[in-house]
Design a protein around this motif. Structure first.
Motif, PDB file in Angstrom:
ATOM      1  N   GLU A  36      40.518  56.658  58.580  1.00 18.59           N
ATOM      2  CA  GLU A  36      40.855  55.577  57.667  1.00 18.59           C
ATOM      3  C   GLU A  36      40.369  55.898  56.258  1.00 18.59           C
ATOM      4  O   GLU A  36      39.186  56.164  56.026  1.00 18.59           O
ATOM      5  N   ASP A  77      32.890  46.848  59.836  1.00 16.23           N
ATOM      6  CA  ASP A  77      32.410  47.723  58.769  1.00 16.23           C
ATOM      7  C   ASP A  77      31.512  46.944  57.814  1.00 16.23           C
ATOM      8  O   ASP A  77      31.149  45.786  58.073  1.00 16.23           O
ATOM      9  N   ASN A  92      38.252  47.380  62.175  1.00 19.24           N
ATOM     10  CA  ASN A  92      39.186  48.401  61.724  1.00 19.24           C
ATOM     11  C   ASN A  92      40.107  48.826  62.867  1.00 19.24           C
ATOM     12  O   ASN A  92      39.646  49.309  63.899  1.00 19.24           O
ATOM     13  N   GLY A 132      39.976  41.758  58.669  1.00 23.19           N
ATOM     14  CA  GLY A 132      40.584  43.058  58.853  1.00 23.19           C
ATOM     15  C   GLY A 132      41.778  43.069  59.789  1.00 23.19           C
ATOM     16  O   GLY A 132      42.030  42.119  60.535  1.00 23.19           O
TER      17      GLY A 132
END
Length: 279
Positions: A178, A211, A217, A95
């Protein structure tokens, strides 16, 4: 509600995440990183580095995968566009937040950083204008944004303004989400691939829980800072500024044509050729 501006800051560091696989551009990206694909006479990454240099930055940390590192390092070395270049390795794709974290050891002592996504380039009102506007606002956290159609907001991070917002000047924000579900976005203003972040973002990223895909994130870490009271602003793209993503053949072809048409020697000939082809 607008925000006061400071004099644009100089000598700041930037992080350019550029480790992704570029799977939607295969087979091109199997042999050449998407950041090294041509846009006119320059590669994608050359355009980004030129943008950062024009905004007054002096250091860039490029975050790369082990496979990309030799190719990108051999192209740019330790200096490019007058800026010092360093390379951080992201061994596995976990990520955007994880990519930014990989740059932390190179940024000790820096109070803030610019994050410029390595797969997005801009046609700007003048070179480096967007980053300079990020540096000019008084809030320590600033995010470039652009209006996006409601049906496409689920592809982006979306900001929540404080009160009414303007698309002509910076405005304060109190939240960011997001990839919101359809109908749940707090606005129609999507993150536009450029951030100014305080160094506290690293602590927030270390605290972040991955996640369901195992990714860290960046948006969640930014929301953590906002929840702790960090003042933040959104800086809208101007009408004459256009973002080009280098993520798929459709968007890459549009970007290539845009920059090729701007070529001072061959742009006019290409335009005439395209007009003939689409008749």
């Amino acid at each position: 509600m607008s925000l006061p501006e400071n004099a644009p800051r100089a000598l700041q560091a930037a992080v350019v995440p550029a480790a992704g696989w570029g799977t939607r551009l295969r087979p091109l990206s199997d042999s050449l990183p998407k950041e090294l694909l041509p846009l006119g006479r320059r590669t994608v990454l050359e355009h980004i580095l030129a943008e950062l240099a024009a905004s007054g930055l002096s250091r860039v940390v490029i975050v790369v995968s082990p496979a990309k590192e030799p190719l990108i390092r051999s192209r740019f070395g330790k200096k490019s566009e007058g800026m010092c270049i360093e390379y951080a390795i992201q061994p596995e794709m976990h990520g955007l937040g994880d990519a930014v974290l990989r740059a932390q050891p190179f940024l000790q002592g820096e109070s803030e950083l610019i994050v410029a996504l390595g797969d997005a380039v801009f046609v700007e009102s003048e070179p480096g204008a967007i980053v300079r506007r990020l540096l000019a606002v008084s809030a320590p956290l600033a995010i470039a944004v652009q209006r996006v159609e409601k049906e496409r907001l689920s592809r982006y991070g979306v900001v929540k303004p404080v009160g009414s917002s303007s698309l002509s000047e910076a405005f304060p924000i109190e939240g960011i989400v997001e990839k919101p579900a359809l109908g749940e976005a707090p606005s129609e203003l999507a993150v536009a691939a450029r951030y100014r972040l305080p160094a506290q973002i690293f602590a927030a990223l270390h605290e972040a829980q991955p996640d369901t895909r195992g990714e860290v994130n960046l948006t969640g870490a930014i929301q953590t800072l906002l929840g702790r009271g960090t003042p933040a602003a959104a800086v809208p793209l101007l009408p004459e500024e256009t973002r080009h993503d280098i993520g798929s053949f459709e968007t890459y072809w549009r970007a290539f044509i845009t920059f090729a048409l701007a070529d001072p020697d061959h742009g006019d000939d290409l335009k005439r050729y395209l007009i003939e082809e689409v008749k």
